[in-house]
Design a protein around this motif. Sequence first.
Motif, PDB file in Angstrom:
ATOM      1  N   PRO A  14       0.804  -1.213   0.000  1.00 17.15           N
ATOM      2  CA  PRO A  14       0.000   0.000   0.000  1.00 17.15           C
ATOM      3  C   PRO A  14       0.840   1.268   0.000  1.00 17.15           C
ATOM      4  CG  PRO A  14       0.115  -0.849   2.217  1.00 17.15           C
ATOM      5  CD  PRO A  14       0.910  -1.790   1.332  1.00 17.15           C
ATOM      6  N   TYR A  15       2.104   1.170  -0.325  1.00 17.08           N
ATOM      7  CA  TYR A  15       3.008   2.295  -0.190  1.00 17.08           C
ATOM      8  C   TYR A  15       3.337   3.010  -1.486  1.00 17.08           C
ATOM      9  CZ  TYR A  15       3.279  -0.130   4.146  1.00 17.08           C
ATOM     10  OH  TYR A  15       2.935  -0.750   5.309  1.00 17.08           O
ATOM     11  N   GLY A  16       2.924   2.519  -2.622  1.00 22.76           N
ATOM     12  CA  GLY A  16       3.246   3.193  -3.870  1.00 22.76           C
ATOM     13  C   GLY A  16       2.889   2.342  -5.063  1.00 22.76           C
ATOM     14  N   ALA A  32      -9.398  -4.823 -20.721  1.00 17.22           N
ATOM     15  CA  ALA A  32     -10.014  -3.512 -20.568  1.00 17.22           C
ATOM     16  C   ALA A  32     -11.262  -3.586 -19.695  1.00 17.22           C
ATOM     17  CB  ALA A  32     -10.349  -2.929 -21.933  1.00 17.22           C
ATOM     18  N   ALA A  33     -11.906  -4.754 -19.666  1.00 17.55           N
ATOM     19  CA  ALA A  33     -13.117  -4.913 -18.860  1.00 17.55           C
ATOM     20  C   ALA A  33     -12.807  -4.824 -17.365  1.00 17.55           C
ATOM     21  CB  ALA A  33     -13.788  -6.248 -19.167  1.00 17.55           C
ATOM     22  N   HIS A  34     -11.580  -5.165 -16.983  1.00 19.50           N
ATOM     23  CA  HIS A  34     -11.180  -5.074 -15.578  1.00 19.50           C
ATOM     24  C   HIS A  34     -10.677  -3.665 -15.318  1.00 19.50           C
ATOM     25  CE1 HIS A  34     -11.556  -9.356 -15.202  1.00 19.50           C
ATOM     26  NE2 HIS A  34     -10.721  -9.545 -16.190  1.00 19.50           N
ATOM     27  N   THR A  35     -11.284  -2.972 -14.409  1.00 15.88           N
ATOM     28  CA  THR A  35     -10.849  -1.628 -14.088  1.00 15.88           C
ATOM     29  C   THR A  35     -10.129  -1.641 -12.758  1.00 15.88           C
ATOM     30  OG1 THR A  35     -12.955  -1.165 -13.019  1.00 15.88           O
ATOM     31  CG2 THR A  35     -12.757  -0.582 -15.347  1.00 15.88           C
ATOM     32  N   ALA A  36      -9.334  -0.622 -12.548  1.00 16.47           N
ATOM     33  CA  ALA A  36      -8.614  -0.529 -11.280  1.00 16.47           C
ATOM     34  C   ALA A  36      -9.628  -0.463 -10.146  1.00 16.47           C
ATOM     35  CB  ALA A  36      -7.714   0.702 -11.278  1.00 16.47           C
ATOM     36  N   SER A  37      -9.280  -1.023  -9.025  1.00 17.06           N
ATOM     37  CA  SER A  37     -10.175  -1.053  -7.882  1.00 17.06           C
ATOM     38  C   SER A  37      -9.485  -0.460  -6.674  1.00 17.06           C
ATOM     39  CB  SER A  37     -10.594  -2.490  -7.575  1.00 17.06           C
ATOM     40  OG  SER A  37      -9.492  -3.185  -7.040  1.00 17.06           O
ATOM     41  N   ASP A  38     -10.275  -0.165  -5.670  1.00 21.64           N
ATOM     42  CA  ASP A  38      -9.702   0.218  -4.391  1.00 21.64           C
ATOM     43  C   ASP A  38      -9.055  -1.015  -3.785  1.00 21.64           C
ATOM     44  OD1 ASP A  38     -10.598   2.852  -4.530  1.00 21.64           O
ATOM     45  OD2 ASP A  38     -12.528   2.347  -3.627  1.00 21.64           O
ATOM     46  N   GLY A 102      -3.102  -7.984   1.251  1.00 19.73           N
ATOM     47  CA  GLY A 102      -3.639  -6.905   0.423  1.00 19.73           C
ATOM     48  C   GLY A 102      -3.907  -7.396  -0.983  1.00 19.73           C
ATOM     49  N   PHE A 103      -4.942  -6.839  -1.592  1.00 22.91           N
ATOM     50  CA  PHE A 103      -5.338  -7.177  -2.958  1.00 22.91           C
ATOM     51  C   PHE A 103      -5.598  -5.869  -3.689  1.00 22.91           C
ATOM     52  CE2 PHE A 103      -6.806 -10.346  -0.032  1.00 22.91           C
ATOM     53  CZ  PHE A 103      -6.566 -11.568  -0.634  1.00 22.91           C
ATOM     54  N   ARG A 104      -5.069  -5.735  -4.893  1.00 21.99           N
ATOM     55  CA  ARG A 104      -5.384  -4.575  -5.714  1.00 21.99           C
ATOM     56  C   ARG A 104      -5.551  -5.038  -7.149  1.00 21.99           C
ATOM     57  NH1 ARG A 104      -1.289   0.244  -5.838  1.00 21.99           N
ATOM     58  NH2 ARG A 104      -0.323  -1.014  -7.441  1.00 21.99           N
ATOM     59  N   GLU A 106      -5.818  -4.009 -11.029  1.00 18.03           N
ATOM     60  CA  GLU A 106      -5.493  -3.003 -12.023  1.00 18.03           C
ATOM     61  C   GLU A 106      -5.986  -3.534 -13.363  1.00 18.03           C
ATOM     62  OE1 GLU A 106      -1.340  -2.193 -11.504  1.00 18.03           O
ATOM     63  OE2 GLU A 106      -1.810  -0.863  -9.826  1.00 18.03           O
ATOM     64  N   PRO A 107      -5.994  -2.707 -14.400  1.00 14.97           N
ATOM     65  CA  PRO A 107      -6.559  -3.162 -15.673  1.00 14.97           C
ATOM     66  C   PRO A 107      -5.989  -4.478 -16.212  1.00 14.97           C
ATOM     67  CG  PRO A 107      -6.252  -0.809 -15.724  1.00 14.97           C
ATOM     68  CD  PRO A 107      -5.630  -1.297 -14.432  1.00 14.97           C
ATOM     69  N   ALA A 108      -4.702  -4.709 -16.072  1.00 12.87           N
ATOM     70  CA  ALA A 108      -4.111  -5.928 -16.632  1.00 12.87           C
ATOM     71  C   ALA A 108      -3.487  -6.838 -15.587  1.00 12.87           C
ATOM     72  CB  ALA A 108      -3.051  -5.560 -17.671  1.00 12.87           C
ATOM     73  N   HIS A 109      -3.519  -6.423 -14.312  1.00 12.00           N
ATOM     74  CA  HIS A 109      -2.821  -7.186 -13.283  1.00 12.00           C
ATOM     75  C   HIS A 109      -3.593  -7.229 -11.980  1.00 12.00           C
ATOM     76  CE1 HIS A 109       0.455  -5.744 -15.931  1.00 12.00           C
ATOM     77  NE2 HIS A 109       0.793  -7.013 -15.826  1.00 12.00           N
ATOM     78  N   LEU A 110      -3.318  -8.260 -11.232  1.00 11.13           N
ATOM     79  CA  LEU A 110      -3.789  -8.411  -9.864  1.00 11.13           C
ATOM     80  C   LEU A 110      -2.548  -8.402  -8.992  1.00 11.13           C
ATOM     81  CD1 LEU A 110      -5.974  -9.157  -7.760  1.00 11.13           C
ATOM     82  CD2 LEU A 110      -5.490 -11.556  -8.307  1.00 11.13           C
ATOM     83  N   LEU A 111      -2.529  -7.524  -8.004  1.00 12.34           N
ATOM     84  CA  LEU A 111      -1.406  -7.451  -7.089  1.00 12.34           C
ATOM     85  C   LEU A 111      -1.820  -8.040  -5.757  1.00 12.34           C
ATOM     86  CD1 LEU A 111       1.494  -6.452  -6.514  1.00 12.34           C
ATOM     87  CD2 LEU A 111       0.447  -4.338  -5.674  1.00 12.34           C
ATOM     88  N   LEU A 112      -1.057  -9.026  -5.294  1.00 11.54           N
ATOM     89  CA  LEU A 112      -1.275  -9.663  -3.993  1.00 11.54           C
ATOM     90  C   LEU A 112      -0.114  -9.261  -3.094  1.00 11.54           C
ATOM     91  CD1 LEU A 112      -2.037 -13.260  -5.318  1.00 11.54           C
ATOM     92  CD2 LEU A 112      -3.678 -11.450  -4.810  1.00 11.54           C
ATOM     93  N   THR A 113      -0.409  -8.847  -1.868  1.00 10.04           N
ATOM     94  CA  THR A 113       0.650  -8.472  -0.939  1.00 10.04           C
ATOM     95  C   THR A 113       0.420  -9.131   0.411  1.00 10.04           C
ATOM     96  OG1 THR A 113      -0.481  -6.484  -0.118  1.00 10.04           O
ATOM     97  CG2 THR A 113       0.940  -6.215  -2.040  1.00 10.04           C
TER      98      THR A 113
END
Length: 171
Positions: A14-16, A32-38, A102-104, A106-113
């Motif tokens: 969550p730092y950058g 493109a159907a996947h939009t960035a999320s909180d 953490g889960f975020r 983004e349009p082309a990626h899923l970030l797991l932390t």
Amino acid sequence: MVRVGDPGTTPVFPYGPLPAAPHEEPHSAAEAAHTASDPVVLRIARGPEGLARARSFTRDTLRDWSLGHRCDDATLVMTELAANAVTHAAPRCAGAPDVRLGFRLEPAHLLLTVSDPDDRAPVLAPGAGSGLEEHGRGLHIVDALSEAWGWTPTPPAGKTVWARLSTSPPT
């Protein structure tokens, strides 16, 4: 595939922002159907109950984001990262806060932390991913299933280990 194992890389959620993708290509209609999320964050307790909660929450979050096709890989990656934190990092830091997931999207990626209170780097055990060893394969699994993974220190103490997965459906 990008592998990052040393601190000092670009800080991540969550730092950058995420580190740059190994290659950027035009987004498909599905991407493109996947939009960035909180970002979504979950605190888990140390122990088997916490890991079960991590798996369940990962599956539920991905289904809510219409990423059921990434559910198995993401759940396995998150479970391995959380298990490492619960097994190796958290016990070294008595009285420290629990592990945070953490889960975020983004349009082309899923970030797991996974953030834990230990400052020490995760260890990719040499040769552990090739045999039938009972322990030491977790980061090899993360490496195999993710586009990129790494870690960053989280001031004032601790670290965040992250993995980036594509949101594209399998071909």
